[in-house]
Design an enzyme around this catalytic site. Structure first.
Site, PDB file in Angstrom:
ATOM      1  N   ASP A 200     -64.239  -7.754 113.412  1.00  0.00           N
ATOM      2  CA  ASP A 200     -63.764  -8.449 114.603  1.00  0.00           C
ATOM      3  C   ASP A 200     -64.451  -9.795 114.842  1.00  0.00           C
ATOM      4  O   ASP A 200     -63.949 -10.618 115.602  1.00  0.00           O
ATOM      5  CB  ASP A 200     -63.913  -7.556 115.849  1.00  0.00           C
ATOM      6  CG  ASP A 200     -63.143  -6.250 115.707  1.00  0.00           C
ATOM      7  OD1 ASP A 200     -63.345  -5.562 114.687  1.00  0.00           O
ATOM      8  OD2 ASP A 200     -62.356  -5.925 116.595  1.00  0.00           O
TER       9      ASP A 200
ATOM     10  N   GLU B 214     -54.329  -0.708 108.358  1.00  0.00           N
ATOM     11  CA  GLU B 214     -54.956   0.607 108.588  1.00  0.00           C
ATOM     12  C   GLU B 214     -54.028   1.814 108.585  1.00  0.00           C
ATOM     13  O   GLU B 214     -54.476   2.924 108.361  1.00  0.00           O
ATOM     14  CB  GLU B 214     -55.761   0.643 109.898  1.00  0.00           C
ATOM     15  CG  GLU B 214     -56.967  -0.236 109.865  1.00  0.00           C
ATOM     16  CD  GLU B 214     -57.957   0.056 110.979  1.00  0.00           C
ATOM     17  OE1 GLU B 214     -57.604   0.683 111.973  1.00  0.00           O
ATOM     18  OE2 GLU B 214     -59.113  -0.380 110.817  1.00  0.00           O
TER      19      GLU B 214
ATOM     20  N   LYS C 208     -49.639  -0.981 111.677  1.00  0.00           N
ATOM     21  CA  LYS C 208     -50.325  -0.897 112.964  1.00  0.00           C
ATOM     22  C   LYS C 208     -50.498  -2.297 113.556  1.00  0.00           C
ATOM     23  O   LYS C 208     -50.386  -2.515 114.750  1.00  0.00           O
ATOM     24  CB  LYS C 208     -51.699  -0.261 112.750  1.00  0.00           C
ATOM     25  CG  LYS C 208     -52.568  -0.174 113.983  1.00  0.00           C
ATOM     26  CD  LYS C 208     -53.919   0.435 113.617  1.00  0.00           C
ATOM     27  CE  LYS C 208     -54.843   0.531 114.820  1.00  0.00           C
ATOM     28  NZ  LYS C 208     -56.194   0.956 114.443  1.00  0.00           N
ATOM     29  N   GLN C 209     -50.843  -3.261 112.690  1.00  0.00           N
ATOM     30  CA  GLN C 209     -51.177  -4.600 113.171  1.00  0.00           C
ATOM     31  C   GLN C 209     -50.926  -5.598 112.057  1.00  0.00           C
ATOM     32  O   GLN C 209     -50.603  -5.227 110.936  1.00  0.00           O
ATOM     33  CB  GLN C 209     -52.642  -4.637 113.604  1.00  0.00           C
ATOM     34  CG  GLN C 209     -53.626  -4.438 112.467  1.00  0.00           C
ATOM     35  CD  GLN C 209     -55.012  -4.058 112.969  1.00  0.00           C
ATOM     36  OE1 GLN C 209     -55.254  -2.906 113.318  1.00  0.00           O
ATOM     37  NE2 GLN C 209     -55.905  -5.014 113.004  1.00  0.00           N
TER      38      GLN C 209
END
Ligand code: BGC
Length: 803
Positions: A360, A498, A618-619
Site C-alpha cells: 500500500d 488477489e 477483486k481490484q
C-alpha cells in the site's frame, strides 16, 4: 460538517466502531481510537491504542494446525475515565438515558471534542464536555480534559481516571479464534516521587503508572497518567489486577463546571534516549506543562503540518480530502521519520490486517514525497533495514536477490497468514497471497519516484541502489526462459487482483505471467540497470564487489528486461496467461441475488464454487499499469518489451476489466477513478466519489471500524495532486499534463520540491498558477506540453494549458 469539522450527532451503537476509527487521534508515534472513555471493550466499543512498529507474535491452534501470527499490539488503554453521581451507577450511553451526544473532530487543531448530556435513574442531569488530543509536538503525550456541569441539582460526583492493562487484541471478529493476549508482566503503581522540582513532586501524587511488556518481542511499555481536578476533592487510588485508577469525589453545584484533566505519557523500549520506558513516562508526565500550554503547542504543530500541504478543494470533496490527510498524518507524521516503521495498511487505527505493511505504500509515498520527503525516506529505510531478510527469503526459495514479503511487520519476515477465515462459509482456507511477489517492484518503484521527486542522489546511490539492484536481481532469477516462446516467463505468482490464486483444477497455487507483475518487473530491471550504470565509479565498484555483481549479470537483466512475456487475448492485455479461457460470470444474476458482491470470492466459496474459474477481479490488476505509469512511459515500457500498446488496445483493456471487477478493495475505485480520468472517460467521477466515501461511508462491508484504509486515503490526495494535474517530478523538472474532471475543476495545494518549501499550485480550467516562495534555491523549471518556463523564487506565473 464545515470545512474543518468532522462531526457525529447522536449516539448510535451500530455506528460506534466506525466512528471510533474515524475519530482516532494520533501523531505517527502512537494513535488511540476515538472510543468513549467511560466504556470498555465489548460488542459496541473497542478502545485501542497502537504504537507504530510495536509488534508481537503469538501461536494459535486453528483448523488442526499451529499457526503463528504477528500483530500490532493493542497497548494498555489510557482513556478510562468514568463518573457517576453519588451512589449511582457509572454512566454509560448503553445503560443511561442520553439526552444528547455529539463528537466533533477538529481537523485544523487535531482535537476530538465530545459533548454528552446524561440523566441518571433519579432524573439528575449531567452535562459532560470532553476534549482530547494525542500530542503532535510531543509524540509521547496525550490529554483528556473533562468538564462536568450538573443541570438542576447540586450534590456530589465521583470520577475514576485510570490505565487499563486488561486489553487484548480482539478488535476484529474474524480473528477471534486466534491468540490475542500480547501483554504480560503488567505492574501498576503510583508515582514513585523522587527528585524534582517542588511542583513536580506535588503533581507526582496525582500520577498512576503502568508497565508491562509484549510476550515474545519483549518490548517494554511504560505509561503514566496524571489527573487533576480544579475543585477540592477527596482522592484515592483503586488498584485491581492489571488496572489502576485515581479516584476523585467532589461536590458539584447546579450550573457550575468542574474540570478534570488527565495527561498521559507513553514510552516503549524502542524509544531512543531513554533509560527505561516507565521512568521516561513518569518523568514526562510530571514535566508536562498545563493544558493551555499543551493545547497551544499541539495546535501550532498541526498548523505547520497543514501548511506543508494546504489542500484546497472546494465542497464536500474538499472536507473528505482534509479528513484523509488528517488520518494519513496521524499515521505517518514527521515523527515517523525518527522511527523504524513502514506503512501499516490500516493506519494505527485498528487491528485489521494486524498492522501489517503490504504494497500500500505505493499509494502513499508518491504523495508524501512532495510534502514530507524525510518521512518517505524513513519509510524506504524501513524496507532497506529488511533487505537482508528479503535476500534470505529469496535464497530460501532457491533464488538470488531480494524477495520482499507480501506482509511485513517487525523484522521483515513474511507475515502473511497461512489460513484465512471466510466468514460467509465459516471455513478456514489456505491463503496464497504470499505469492504476491509484485510487492518488491512497489518498493523499487517508490525508491525511484522518491529520488526523482527529491533529487536525493545520496539515497539513490546507497540504500536505494542496493534495494533496486537486489529486487531486479530477484526478477532476473525468478523469470525462466521459454525456448518455444523465445521469451522469459514468470510462474507461480498472484497478481494485485488477489481473487485469482490458482488455475481451476490445478494441484497447486500460482499463476503464470501476471501482466502487472511482468511489466513492472521489466520496468524495475530497466531502472536498476540505469542505477547500476550511473553509480559513481567508486561506489559502483564497492557495491558490485560486495554483492558479487558483474557486467555479465547485467547483460542477463538487459535480456530479461526486453523479453518478459505479456499475454494478450481478444485484443486486450490478459491479466495472466490463460485468463481469456476462464468462464464469464453472470454479474447481473449475482448482483441480484446478493446485492453487494464486492467480496465475490467469499460468496462463490460459500457456494462451493471458486472465483478462480471466472473472469472476475477483486481490484485493478492490469489497470494498475495505467495508475503507475503516465501514458508515454507505459507505451515506452511496452515497446521495450517488444509490444505496441496503442490507444485502442489500452481503451479496450480498460473496458474489459471495468466490466469484470467487483471492487472488493478500497484501492480499486481509486485506481479506476485515476485511470478513467486520465483516459478522459465519463465514469471517472463515479469512481473518484466512491474512493472518497470508501471509509466515511464504510463501503467495504463494515471494515473501516477495524481500521481506516490508508492507501486509499493517501491515494485520493495524490489523485488530485498527480492524477488530475499529470504532475511528474522528472529530469529535474515539474511536468504537468492536466486532465479535465468537470466535477472537480478548480483546486490548489502546496508542495515541497527540491529545497523549495511551500510551492503553491492552483489549477482551473485552462490555467495553471504557480508561486515559488522566496529562497536562495535555483528557479523551478515547469514543463507543460511543449513549453517550459522557469519560475524563480519570489515569482508567480500563470500558464495557459493546451486544450
Ligand atoms: C487488498 C490489497 C491490499 C491489502 C491491504 C487487500 O484487501 O487486496 O491490495 O494491499 O488489502 O490494504
Amino acid at each position: 460538517m464545515s470545512d474543518w469539522i468532522w462531526e457525529y450527532e447522536g449516539y448510535d451503537p451500530v455506528e460506534e466502531r466506525l466512528r471510533e476509527s474515524l475519530c482516532t487521534l494520533g501523531n505517527g508515534y502512537f494513535a488511540t481510537r476515538g472510543a468513549i472513555p467511560e466504556c470498555t471493550a465489548d460488542d459496541v466499543h473497542y478502545p485501542g491504542t497502537y504504537a507504530a512498529g510495536c509488534y508481537n507474535r503469538l501461536t494459535s491452534q486453528i483448523a488442526g494446525r499451529r499457526v503463528e501470527n504477528e500483530d500490532m499490539v493493542n497497548l494498555p488503554n489510557w482513556l478510562p475515565l468514568r463518573f457517576r453521581t453519588a451512589f449511582g451507577d457509572w454512566f454509560s450511553p448503553d445503560t443511561h438515558r442520553v439526552l444528547d451526544h455529539r463528537q466533533r473532530l477538529n481537523l485544523r487543531e487535531g482535537t476530538l471534542e465530545r459533548t454528552v448530556r446524561y440523566e441518571d435513574t433519579d432524573g439528575r442531569r449531567l452535562a459532560v464536555r470532553q476534549l482530547r488530543l494525542v500530542h503532535m509536538a510531543d509524540p509521547h503525550l496525550a490529554l483528556l480534559r473533562t468538564e462536568f456541569t450538573p443541570e438542576g441539582w447540586s450534590g456530589e460526583i465521583e470520577v475514576e481516571s485510570g490505565l487499563d492493562g486488561t486489553v487484548t487484541n480482539s478488535g476484529v471478529e474474524r480473528y477471534r479464534a486466534l491468540a490475542s493476549r500480547h501483554l504480560t508482566h503488567v505492574h501498576t503503581g503510583t508515582s514513585p516521587g523522587g527528585p524534582g522540582r517542588a511542583a513536580a513532586r506535588v503533581a507526582a501524587r496525582d500520577t498512576v503508572w503502568m508497565r508491562c511488556r509484549t510476550s515474545t518481542s519483549d518490548i517494554r511499555i511504560g505509561l503514566a497518567a496524571r489527573t487533576v481536578a480544579d475543585a477540592p476533592a477527596e482522592t484515592g487510588n483503586v488498584k485491581e489486577l492489571r488496572r489502576i485508577a485515581r479516584v476523585f469525589r467532589f461536590p458539584v453545584t447546579d450550573g457550575h463546571t468542574v474540570t478534570v484533566d488527565k495527561t498521559v505519557a507513553l514510552h516503549t523500549s524502542h524509544d531512543p534516549a531513554i533509560s527505561d520506558p516507565l521512568h521516561a513516562a513518569v518523568d514526562r508526565v510530571r514535566r508536562a506543562p498545563d493544558v493551555e500550554a499543551l493545547l497551544a503547542s499541539h495546535r501550532t504543530a498541526w498548523q505547520q503540518l497543514w501548511r506543508a500541504a494546504e489542500p484546497d478543494v472546494p465542497g464536500g470533496a474538499g472536507t473528505v480530502l482534509r479528513l484523509h490527510l488528517y488520518h494519513v498524518l496521524q499515521t505517518l507524521s514527521p515523527h515517523s521519520a525518527e522511527l523504524d516503521v513502514g506503512v501499516p495498511a490500516r493506519g494505527l487505527h485498528g487491528e485489521a490486517y494486524r498492522g501489517h505493511v503490504f504494497w500500500d505504500e505505493l499509494f502513499v509515498l508518491p504523495y508524501l514525497n512532495l510534502h514530507f520527503p524525510e518521512v518517505s525516506r524513513a519509510l524506504l529505510t524501513y524496507r532497506h533495514r529488511r533487505l537482508e531478510r528479503a535476500c534470505f527469503a529469496a535464497e530460501d526459495a532457491g533464488h538470488r536477490g531480494a524477495m520482499y514479503p507480501w506482509q511485513s511487520g517487525s523484522d521483515g519476515r513474511e507475515e502473511t497468514q497461512w489460513l484465512h477465515l471466510n466468514p460467509r462459509s465459516g471455513r478456514w482456507l489456505p491463503d496464497h497471497s504470499r505469492l504476491e511477489h509484485h510487492v518488491g517492484s512497489a518498493v523499487a518503484y517508490n525508491v525511484w519516484r522518491y529520488c526523482e521527486a527529491t533529487g536525493d542522489a545520496e539515497f539513490l546511490h546507497t540504500k536505494g541502489a542496493e534495494m533496486m539492484i537486489q529486487i531486479a536481481r530477484f526478477w532476473a532469477a525468478f523469470a525462466s526462459y521459454d525456448e518455444t516462446l523465445g521469451r522469459y516467463r514468470i510462474r507461480g505468482v498472484v497478481g494485485p487482483d488477489e481473487y485469482h490464486e490458482a488455475y481451476p483444477g490445478a494441484a497447486g497455487p500460482g499463476l503464470v505471467d501476471n501482466a502487472y507483475t511482468n511489466v513492472t518487473a521489466a520496468w524495475v530491471l530497466a531502472r536498476a540497470l540505469d542505477v547500476a550504470r550511473t553509480l559513481p565509479v567508486t561506489r559502483r565498484r564497492d557495491l558490485f564487489e560486495r554483492i558479487g555483481l558483474d557486467d555479465a549479470e547485467l547483460e542477463v537483466w538487459e535480456d530479461v528486461a526486453h523479453k518478459l512475456h505479456v499475454p494478450f487475448h481478444s485484443g486486450v492485455i490478459s491479466q495472466f496467461e490463460g485468463y481469456g479461457d476462464l468462464a464469464e460470470l453472470d454479474w447481473e444474476a449475482y448482483r441480484e441475488r446478493y446485492g453487494d458482491i464486492r467480496r465475490l470470492d467469499r460468496i462463490l466459496e460459500a457456494e462451493d464454487d471458486t472465483v478462480n474459474r471466472y473472469q472476475a477481479s477483486k481490484q485493478a490488476d492490469v489497470l494498475m499499469l495505467g495508475y503507475l505509469f503516465p501514458p508515454t512511459e507505459l507505451r515506452d515500457l511496452f515497446r521495450q518489451l517488444g509490444y505496441e500498446l496503442d490507444d485502442g488496445t489500452w481503451h479496450r483493456t480498460v473496458d474489459h476489466y471495468l466490466a469484470r471487477t467487483s471492487h472488493g478493495s478500497t484501492l480499486s475505485s481509486l485506481v479506476h477513478g485515476w485511470v478513467l480520468a486520465r483516459a478522459r472517460r465519463t465514469r471517472a467521477w463515479d469512481f473518484v466519489q466512491e474512493s472518497l466515501i470508501g471509509d466515511v461511508a464504510d463501503l467495504q462491508d463494515g471494515t473501516t471500524g477495524e481500521g481506516i484504509h490508508l492507501g486509499a486515503m493517501a491515494g485520493t490526495l495524490d489523485l488530485v495532486q498527480r492524477g488530475l494535474t499529470g504532475l511528474e517530478a522528472r529530469d529535474g523538472r515539474l511536468w504537468f499534463d492536466p486532465v479535465p474532471l468537470p466535477e472537480l475543476s478548480e483546486y490548489g495545494f502546496s508542495i515541497r520540491y527540491r529545497g523549495h518549501w511551500g510551492v503553491r499550485l492552483r489549477l482551473r480550467p485552462g490555467r495553471l498558477h504557480i508561486t515559488v516562495p522566496e529562497s536562495d534555491e535555483p528557479p523551478i523549471t515547469v514543463a507543460v506540453a511543449d513549453r517550459t518556463v522557469s519560475v524563480a523564487p519570489g515569482e508567480s506565473r500563470e500558464l495557459t494549458l493546451p486544450e
